[in-house]
Design a protein around this motif. Structure first.
Motif, PDB file in Angstrom:
ATOM      1  N   UNK A  47       0.798  -1.232   0.000  1.00 28.90           N
ATOM      2  CA  UNK A  47       0.000   0.000   0.000  1.00 28.90           C
ATOM      3  C   UNK A  47       0.828   1.277   0.000  1.00 28.90           C
ATOM      4  N   UNK A  48       2.067   1.202   0.424  1.00 27.55           N
ATOM      5  CA  UNK A  48       2.878   2.417   0.575  1.00 27.55           C
ATOM      6  C   UNK A  48       3.008   3.235  -0.691  1.00 27.55           C
ATOM      7  N   UNK A  49       3.319   2.580  -1.803  1.00 31.04           N
ATOM      8  CA  UNK A  49       3.457   3.310  -3.070  1.00 31.04           C
ATOM      9  C   UNK A  49       2.144   3.939  -3.495  1.00 31.04           C
ATOM     10  N   UNK A  50       1.061   3.198  -3.317  1.00 30.29           N
ATOM     11  CA  UNK A  50      -0.247   3.740  -3.697  1.00 30.29           C
ATOM     12  C   UNK A  50      -0.599   4.942  -2.824  1.00 30.29           C
ATOM     13  N   UNK A  51      -0.396   4.815  -1.528  1.00 30.55           N
ATOM     14  CA  UNK A  51      -0.722   5.925  -0.632  1.00 30.55           C
ATOM     15  C   UNK A  51       0.088   7.167  -0.985  1.00 30.55           C
ATOM     16  N   UNK A  52       1.375   6.999  -1.201  1.00 34.41           N
ATOM     17  CA  UNK A  52       2.225   8.133  -1.555  1.00 34.41           C
ATOM     18  C   UNK A  52       1.789   8.751  -2.881  1.00 34.41           C
ATOM     19  N   UNK A  53       1.494   7.910  -3.858  1.00 40.85           N
ATOM     20  CA  UNK A  53       1.050   8.413  -5.167  1.00 40.85           C
ATOM     21  C   UNK A  53      -0.259   9.182  -5.064  1.00 40.85           C
ATOM     22  N   UNK A 150     -11.368  11.948 -11.811  1.00 42.76           N
ATOM     23  CA  UNK A 150     -10.289  11.639 -10.877  1.00 42.76           C
ATOM     24  C   UNK A 150     -10.431  10.269 -10.225  1.00 42.76           C
ATOM     25  N   UNK A 151     -11.641   9.889  -9.847  1.00 39.37           N
ATOM     26  CA  UNK A 151     -11.802   8.616  -9.137  1.00 39.37           C
ATOM     27  C   UNK A 151     -11.449   7.408 -10.014  1.00 39.37           C
ATOM     28  N   UNK A 152     -11.868   7.364 -11.280  1.00 42.15           N
ATOM     29  CA  UNK A 152     -11.395   6.261 -12.133  1.00 42.15           C
ATOM     30  C   UNK A 152      -9.869   6.274 -12.289  1.00 42.15           C
ATOM     31  N   UNK A 153      -9.272   7.471 -12.338  1.00 43.82           N
ATOM     32  CA  UNK A 153      -7.814   7.570 -12.428  1.00 43.82           C
ATOM     33  C   UNK A 153      -7.149   6.985 -11.174  1.00 43.82           C
ATOM     34  N   UNK A 154      -7.703   7.258 -10.009  1.00 46.11           N
ATOM     35  CA  UNK A 154      -7.151   6.712  -8.765  1.00 46.11           C
ATOM     36  C   UNK A 154      -7.264   5.192  -8.755  1.00 46.11           C
ATOM     37  N   UNK A 155      -8.378   4.670  -9.247  1.00 45.32           N
ATOM     38  CA  UNK A 155      -8.522   3.209  -9.340  1.00 45.32           C
ATOM     39  C   UNK A 155      -7.508   2.619 -10.326  1.00 45.32           C
ATOM     40  N   UNK A 156      -7.248   3.321 -11.412  1.00 43.26           N
ATOM     41  CA  UNK A 156      -6.255   2.853 -12.369  1.00 43.26           C
ATOM     42  C   UNK A 156      -4.865   2.842 -11.713  1.00 43.26           C
ATOM     43  N   UNK A 157      -4.572   3.858 -10.924  1.00 49.76           N
ATOM     44  CA  UNK A 157      -3.301   3.876 -10.194  1.00 49.76           C
ATOM     45  C   UNK A 157      -3.217   2.679  -9.250  1.00 49.76           C
ATOM     46  N   UNK A 158      -4.307   2.367  -8.578  1.00 48.32           N
ATOM     47  CA  UNK A 158      -4.322   1.231  -7.648  1.00 48.32           C
ATOM     48  C   UNK A 158      -4.033  -0.072  -8.381  1.00 48.32           C
ATOM     49  N   UNK A 159      -4.583  -0.224  -9.583  1.00 49.31           N
ATOM     50  CA  UNK A 159      -4.318  -1.440 -10.372  1.00 49.31           C
ATOM     51  C   UNK A 159      -2.869  -1.481 -10.854  1.00 49.31           C
ATOM     52  N   UNK A 160      -2.382  -0.375 -11.352  1.00 56.77           N
ATOM     53  CA  UNK A 160      -1.016  -0.339 -11.923  1.00 56.77           C
ATOM     54  C   UNK A 160       0.053  -0.467 -10.858  1.00 56.77           C
ATOM     55  N   UNK A 161      -0.222  -0.002  -9.656  1.00 56.13           N
ATOM     56  CA  UNK A 161       0.769  -0.088  -8.577  1.00 56.13           C
ATOM     57  C   UNK A 161       0.584  -1.341  -7.721  1.00 56.13           C
ATOM     58  N   UNK A 162      -0.259  -2.240  -8.178  1.00 59.33           N
ATOM     59  CA  UNK A 162      -0.489  -3.487  -7.435  1.00 59.33           C
ATOM     60  C   UNK A 162       0.794  -4.326  -7.424  1.00 59.33           C
ATOM     61  N   UNK A 163       0.980  -5.044  -6.332  1.00 59.80           N
ATOM     62  CA  UNK A 163       2.201  -5.859  -6.222  1.00 59.80           C
ATOM     63  C   UNK A 163       2.204  -7.018  -7.207  1.00 59.80           C
TER      64      UNK A 163
END
Length: 163
Positions: A47-53, A150-163
């Motif tokens: 979660x760290x990378x996602x939270x920081x992003x 913005x919210x779909x973009x945040x979800x996309x970030x969550x998918x792309x930064x997944x471990x």
């Protein structure tokens, strides 16, 4: 199921601590919610990378809105207040957990972002004493449109930064 419920409760506790407490010791409760999330519900690495992003994106977005005088805080700093940055971190904790259901299809994230984003700014603004110089309705409409993207973009970030 229990994890998602715990995540939602931690988010709500942190959200309330931030908007009611502002930059006060109440932020310790929001920080505790983040630590509990990272310790028991998730992991620092995942979660760290996602939270920081999300904090970086959110701070940039809200700081631009502040600069454009879409909303006004009591302090005169160029960036948003610390409590609002913590809200972005708290939001990041929900993207892979209690709000994961809203990621797909994209229009669901967009609709939830439009409604939920505007309502969150409305409620948070009321509780935190944030002023909307252009008026509440026009400001919330702009925020709703912004969050629809913005919210779909945040979800996309969550998918792309997944471990």
């Amino acid at each position: 199921m229990l994890e998602r419920l715990a995540n939602a409760v931690l988010f709500q506790l942190g959200w309330l601590a931030c908007v009611i407490g502002g930059n006060s010791l109440w932020l310790l409760l929001a920080l505790a919610a983040l630590v509990i999330h990272l310790r028991w519900i998730s992991s620092w690495a995942a979660e760290g990378r996602l939270m920081l992003s999300v904090v970086i994106v959110g701070t940039a977005v809200d700081s631009v809105l502040r600069y454009l005088d879409v909303f006004r805080f009591e302090d005169a700093a160029p960036l948003i207040p610390l409590w609002l940055m913590l809200l972005w971190a708290l939001l990041a904790t929900t993207l892979r957990h209690c709000l994961a259901w809203s990621a797909r299809p994209w229009w669901l994230a967009s609709a939830l972002g439009a409604v939920g984003g505007a309502l969150s700014y409305y409620g948070g603004g009321r509780l935190a004493g944030v002023h909307f110089p252009y008026g509440e309705v026009p400001t919330l409409m702009v925020i709703g449109v912004l969050w629809a993207g913005l919210f779909p973009l945040l979800h996309m970030m969550a998918r792309r930064l997944a471990p």
